[in-house]
Each structure stands twice: as C-alpha cells, then as structure tokens.
Scaffold this motif. Structure first.
Motif, short mmCIF file in Angstrom:
data_model
loop_
_atom_site.label_atom_id
_atom_site.label_comp_id
_atom_site.label_asym_id
_atom_site.label_seq_id
_atom_site.Cartn_x
_atom_site.Cartn_y
_atom_site.Cartn_z
N GLU A 1 0.84 -1.19 0.00
CA GLU A 1 0.00 0.00 0.00
C GLU A 1 0.88 1.25 0.00
O GLU A 1 1.99 1.25 0.53
CB GLU A 1 -0.90 0.02 1.24
CG GLU A 1 -1.87 -1.14 1.31
CD GLU A 1 -3.03 -0.98 0.35
OE1 GLU A 1 -3.21 0.15 -0.18
OE2 GLU A 1 -3.73 -1.97 0.10
N GLY A 2 0.37 2.30 -0.62
CA GLY A 2 1.13 3.54 -0.66
C GLY A 2 2.19 3.58 -1.74
O GLY A 2 3.03 4.49 -1.74
N VAL A 3 2.17 2.63 -2.68
CA VAL A 3 3.10 2.63 -3.81
C VAL A 3 2.36 3.13 -5.04
O VAL A 3 1.30 2.60 -5.40
CB VAL A 3 3.66 1.22 -4.07
CG1 VAL A 3 4.54 1.22 -5.33
CG2 VAL A 3 4.45 0.73 -2.87
N GLU A 4 2.90 4.16 -5.68
CA GLU A 4 2.32 4.71 -6.90
C GLU A 4 3.22 4.35 -8.08
O GLU A 4 4.41 4.67 -8.07
CB GLU A 4 2.19 6.24 -6.80
CG GLU A 4 1.36 6.72 -5.63
CD GLU A 4 1.36 8.23 -5.53
OE1 GLU A 4 1.57 8.90 -6.57
OE2 GLU A 4 1.17 8.74 -4.41
N LEU A 5 2.63 3.69 -9.06
CA LEU A 5 3.39 3.28 -10.25
C LEU A 5 2.91 4.05 -11.46
O LEU A 5 1.70 4.26 -11.65
CB LEU A 5 3.19 1.78 -10.51
CG LEU A 5 3.79 0.80 -9.50
CD1 LEU A 5 3.36 -0.62 -9.84
CD2 LEU A 5 5.31 0.91 -9.49
N GLY A 6 3.86 4.46 -12.31
CA GLY A 6 3.52 5.05 -13.58
C GLY A 6 3.12 3.97 -14.57
O GLY A 6 2.41 3.01 -14.22
N GLU A 7 3.58 4.10 -15.81
CA GLU A 7 3.20 3.17 -16.86
C GLU A 7 4.42 2.47 -17.43
O GLU A 7 5.55 2.94 -17.32
CB GLU A 7 2.48 3.92 -17.99
CG GLU A 7 1.21 4.62 -17.56
CD GLU A 7 0.54 5.34 -18.72
OE1 GLU A 7 1.21 5.59 -19.74
OE2 GLU A 7 -0.65 5.64 -18.60
N ASP A 8 4.16 1.30 -18.03
CA ASP A 8 5.16 0.57 -18.81
C ASP A 8 6.36 0.14 -17.96
O ASP A 8 7.47 0.01 -18.46
CB ASP A 8 5.64 1.43 -19.99
CG ASP A 8 6.37 0.61 -21.05
OD1 ASP A 8 6.04 -0.57 -21.19
OD2 ASP A 8 7.25 1.17 -21.73
N ASN A 9 6.13 -0.13 -16.69
CA ASN A 9 7.18 -0.67 -15.83
C ASN A 9 7.16 -2.20 -15.87
O ASN A 9 6.10 -2.81 -15.97
CB ASN A 9 6.99 -0.21 -14.39
CG ASN A 9 7.17 1.27 -14.23
OD1 ASN A 9 8.26 1.80 -14.40
ND2 ASN A 9 6.09 1.98 -13.91
N VAL A 10 8.34 -2.81 -15.78
CA VAL A 10 8.48 -4.24 -15.64
C VAL A 10 8.99 -4.52 -14.23
O VAL A 10 10.00 -3.95 -13.81
CB VAL A 10 9.46 -4.82 -16.67
CG1 VAL A 10 9.71 -6.31 -16.41
CG2 VAL A 10 8.94 -4.61 -18.08
N ILE A 11 8.29 -5.38 -13.49
CA ILE A 11 8.66 -5.70 -12.12
C ILE A 11 8.76 -7.21 -12.01
O ILE A 11 7.80 -7.93 -12.23
CB ILE A 11 7.65 -5.12 -11.11
CG1 ILE A 11 7.61 -3.59 -11.25
CG2 ILE A 11 8.02 -5.52 -9.69
CD1 ILE A 11 6.58 -2.92 -10.38
N GLY A 12 9.96 -7.70 -11.68
CA GLY A 12 10.27 -9.11 -11.76
C GLY A 12 9.84 -9.93 -10.56
O GLY A 12 9.32 -9.42 -9.56
N PRO A 13 10.09 -11.25 -10.63
CA PRO A 13 9.68 -12.17 -9.58
C PRO A 13 10.29 -11.85 -8.23
O PRO A 13 11.46 -11.46 -8.13
CB PRO A 13 10.18 -13.54 -10.09
CG PRO A 13 10.36 -13.37 -11.55
CD PRO A 13 10.74 -11.94 -11.76
N PHE A 14 9.48 -11.99 -7.20
CA PHE A 14 9.91 -11.89 -5.79
C PHE A 14 10.46 -10.52 -5.41
O PHE A 14 11.12 -10.38 -4.38
CB PHE A 14 10.93 -12.99 -5.46
CG PHE A 14 10.42 -14.37 -5.74
CD1 PHE A 14 9.46 -14.94 -4.93
CD2 PHE A 14 10.87 -15.08 -6.85
CE1 PHE A 14 8.97 -16.21 -5.21
CE2 PHE A 14 10.39 -16.33 -7.14
CZ PHE A 14 9.43 -16.91 -6.32
N THR A 15 10.16 -9.52 -6.21
CA THR A 15 10.52 -8.16 -5.84
C THR A 15 9.52 -7.63 -4.82
O THR A 15 8.32 -7.93 -4.89
CB THR A 15 10.58 -7.28 -7.10
OG1 THR A 15 11.81 -7.53 -7.76
CG2 THR A 15 10.49 -5.80 -6.78
#
Length: 241
Positions: free
Chosen positions: A13-27
C-alpha cells in the motif's frame, strides 16, 4: 502502456506506479513510494524498506497501509523513469528526506542505495556498490564494482570511482578517484570527450576540475554543449561546507 508485474512480486500500500514498468519475480516494493514510467526492475529487488537506523520504527509495510506519519513510515522513495534496476538491488526509504533516484540510471546486480541518498540522472552504479546514508551522487557519475561510499559523501557530475575503492570525502566533477582511501588521480577526459569537448576545452577546464582555480572568466561555461553547461555551473555554485 500497462505495467508488467510478476505475480510473485509484492507491491505494498502507498506505492504509486507510472506506466510501462516491468517488475520481476519476488521483488518487494513498499510505501510510501512513487515510481515513474518505463523502468525495468528485476527479480529479488527490494525498494522502500526502512533505513538502517536502530532508533527508527520497522513497520511491516508490505502487510498494511502506511499511516502517513514520517516518524513511523519514513519519508519514502521516489524513482524516476527509464531506470534499469537489476536483481538484488536494494533502496531504503528516507529518514529525514525522501530517498530519490532520477531518470535513466543503471543499477547493477546487488548494489545498494541507502536512506536519504540523492541519486541524479544517468548514473551507473556497478555490482556490489554500497552507499552509506545521505550521499549525493550527481548526474552521469559512474561507480565501479564493489565501491563503498561513506555516509554523506558527494560524488560530482561525470565523476568515475574505481572498483573496490573506499570513498570517504567528496569526489569532484569529471574526475577519477581510485584506492582505499580513494584519491583523485586525474580528469575523466573520456567522459568529457563523449559529451562533445575537444582537447583544448578540456585543458582550459583542467585547473577548475582539479580544484586549483575558478571557472575561466571568458564565458567558457556558457558555451559548453548540451546539458554540460548546466551541470558545470550547478557544481560550481553548490554550497560548500
């Protein structure tokens, strides 16, 4: 474009993401945090966990929303756009200011950005680099493998730090520092030439880069190409202790 987030990643909670991000396993990314667009964030990255300070709270922010109190949640993390953040990188939240990473950086495997650090645009932070808290890494700096920065160290724009160096004091703009303790050994002529400077201009800037004189009074700083003029003048005007 939509974000591509692996199902094993934890986005608190409280995380703001923009666009077109890649977020990998177990991050794991915990708030408060704001991340821009087009970042590649690899497996096993950790962003936003508390700064390493014995006296601070260590909330389980991946389980519950931040309550908005900086003394409890910390001052968070802001990351810009188009960064490459490789596996096992860690970025701690701030304790008195936001831990900040700019745009276009490359953070290699296992590097660490500590609490309250300011990291500007287009930096390269090689594998196993460790920063202490409150450091300021200016735009275009390059930290070699295994370099260690003491708390509150400043690395100037375009500077290079050699691998396994231990940095205990300021490294000037477009200089090269190596060793333990790290010492400035010369000017980063390769970096300056890649930014469009010829040999004569680099030589004219040499005394200023080495801290032996002020900027040339013939207006050279205003004639430098691209963003180099802005960087040079900003470095020259920075507050000194």
């Amino acid at each position: 474009m939509v974000n591509r987030i692996h199902p094993t990643a934890v986005i608190g909670e409280g995380v703001e993401l923009g666009e077109d991000n890649v977020i990998g396993p177990f991050t794991v990314i915990v708030g408060p945090a704001r991340i821009g667009d087009g970042n590649w964030i690899g497996p096993h990255v950790t962003i936003g966990t508390p700064g390493e300070d014995r006296g601070r709270e260590h909330p389980a922010a991946w389980e519950s929303a931040p309550n908005g109190d900086p003394d409890h949640d910390g001052h968070g993390v802001v990351i810009g756009s188009r960064n490459r953040i490789r596996e096992y990188v860690s970025v701690h939240q701030g304790t008195w200011r936001t831990t900040t990473i700019g745009d276009g950086g490359y953070f290699l495997r296992g590097s660490h950005i500590a609490h309250d650090c300011l990291v500007e645009d287009a930096v390269t932070v090689a594998s196993n680099v460790i920063t202490g808290g409150h450091c300021h890494i200016w735009a275009g700096a390059n930290l070699g493998m295994g370099a260690i920065l003491h708390q509150r160290v400043v690395i100037g724009p375009g500077a290079m730090v050699g691998m396994s160096s231990a940095v205990r004091k300021e490294v000037g703009a477009f200089t090269i520092a190596v060793g333990n303790p790290a010492r400035v050994t010369g000017v980063n002529t390769v970096g300056l030439s890649r930014r469009g400077l010829d040999e004569a201009t680099i030589e004219a800037l040499g005394p200023w880069l080495k801290g032996k004189a002020g900027l040339p009074e013939d207006g050279l700083a205003d004639r430098l190409p691209g963003d180099l003029s802005t960087l040079v003048k900003a470095w020259d005007a920075r507050p000194r202790d």
